[in-house]
Design a protein around this motif. Structure first.
Motif: not given
Length: 418
Positions: A264-270, A276-280, A288-295
């Protein structure tokens, strides 16, 4: 002599011409033998000649009895012709009735063809299933992970997400390698299935290595030491070990055609390279790999990453078990190949065990499952020489695992957290 005297003289003398008197009717001229005739009663009527009627003509209505075959032969000189037996009277049937009987044979033939086709398909599926079983069994990559501790009630799976950038090639663990995800999947003898995520920085006792972050156990002694550490923490004996290389998950996601993920948040993780744009959205393997790694861009840190990793794994399992994948060999084989490249399991794991794990994990994601983390006292517990750790609540942690083992939580409960 006078004519009137031709019959005989008046004096009674015989005349030679008397020999020409007409014969009685019963004697045929020329000395022929008398014809056998049926005795008829005296009726006073003149007998009538029998007329010859054509064959097939109806018999005249009379009181006379039918003549015997011997009588026919005697009169006509021909042997009697055998009479056909009279046909039984048949009820009148509709015009469509005679056609109904021939239709039964084609219906039976169609049923036989359908039955034979079904039998052939079942045999083909059985042969394919057997072949697939042995192929999967030959492709399973295993690791010596289990401790051999005494069994505890229920079934317990330890799921580990490795930070490896590659899938498994059957090699040894990389020295110093750590884990991004540690999940305990427990199916009790009664009660709801539980899926509990242990934060990778949880400060725990590592057998033979003192206290440290739990993921350090993987770096110190690989899968066997990690299993022992989790067993010491939870009191549950690990029955099955499954290690996921998230680098391999990228290929698995692409094999199933992408998975739907939500945040549910916009993400721009270096660091994770997640945009990622908020939503589904339907994500490919790389996303998907970057989605799982981001913290680092997540306010919840490791807790948020654990939740997203569970989401990725759950979405992959949903797609792998979907009928469109399982029943389509052109999809099932690439998916199975990619999945086997991404997973390592404990020794002795069979294809049936893998199927059991998939079903158990899928049930842990339903509304009836217990999900969450162990109870947490602090997310920033500093330890000299170790750094910032996650401190599990020492007052409730033991009771928490007892309740998980017994299935004492209400279905659908979200447990743990700070």
């Amino acid at each position: 002599m006078r004519p009137e005297d031709g019959a005989g003289g008046r004096n009674g003398a015989s005349d030679p011409r008397d020999k020409r008197r007409p014969m009685p009717p019963s004697i045929q001229p020329g000395g022929a033998k008398p014809r056998a005739q049926q005795q008829r009663p005296e009726t006073g009527h003149t007998p009538q000649r029998r007329s010859t009627r054509p064959a097939g003509a109806p018999a005249p209505q009379s009181g006379r009895q039918p003549q015997s075959p011997s009588g026919q032969q005697a009169q006509s000189g021909r042997p009697p012709q055998p009479r056909s037996a009279p046909r039984p009277a048949q009820a009148h049937t509709p015009a469509s009735a005679p056609v109904e009987q021939p239709r039964r044979a084609p219906v039976r033939r169609k049923r036989h063809r359908l039955r034979n086709t079904l039998v052939f398909l079942l045999v083909l599926l059985l042969v394919a299933a057997i072949g697939l079983y042995f192929w999967v069994d030959s492709q399973i990559q295993s690791v010596d992970a289990l401790s051999g501790a005494a069994d505890t009630p229920g079934s317990t799976y330890l799921i580990v997400g490795s930070d490896s950038r590659e899938g498994w090639d059957g090699g040894n663990d990389t020295p110093g390698q750590r884990t991004d995800t540690i999940m305990v999947l427990h199916k009790p003898e009664s009660g709801p299935t539980a899926l509990i995520s242990i934060p990778r920085d949880s400060y725990v006792e590592i057998p033979g290595n003192g206290s440290n972050k739990i993921n350090a156990s993987f770096a110190f002694g690989g899968a066997p030491l990690l299993v022992e550490t989790v067993e010491g923490l939870s009191g549950l004996t690990v029955d099955h070990y499954l290690e996921v290389g998230f680098g391999g998950v990228e290929g698995l996601v692409d094999a199933v055609g992408g998975v739907e993920l939500c945040y549910d948040e916009d993400v721009s993780d270096r660091r994770s390279r997640l945009e990622w744009e908020a939503g589904c959205h339907v994500a490919d393997g790389q996303t998907a790999l970057a989605f799982a790694r981001m913290r680092y861009s997540d306010p919840l840190g490791d807790i948020g990453r654990v939740q997203r990793q569970q989401q990725v794994v759950g979405a992959v399992v949903d797609n792998v078990l979907s009928p469109s994948t399982v029943l389509n060999p052109f999809t099932a084989m690439p998916v199975a190949s990619a999945g086997l490249d991404a997973f390592r399991v404990s020794e002795g794991t069979s294809p049936f065990d893998l199927a059991g794990f998939a079903l158990a994990f899928n049930s842990s994601r339903g509304g009836e499952a217990v999900t969450g983390t162990p109870p947490i006292a602090s997310m920033g517990h500093d330890v000299a020489g170790v750094g910032s750790t996650v401190l599990l609540d020492p007052d409730t942690i033991d009771q928490f695992w007892d309740d998980i083992a017994a299935g004492a939580f209400e279905p659908g409960t979200e447990v743990g957290g700070v």
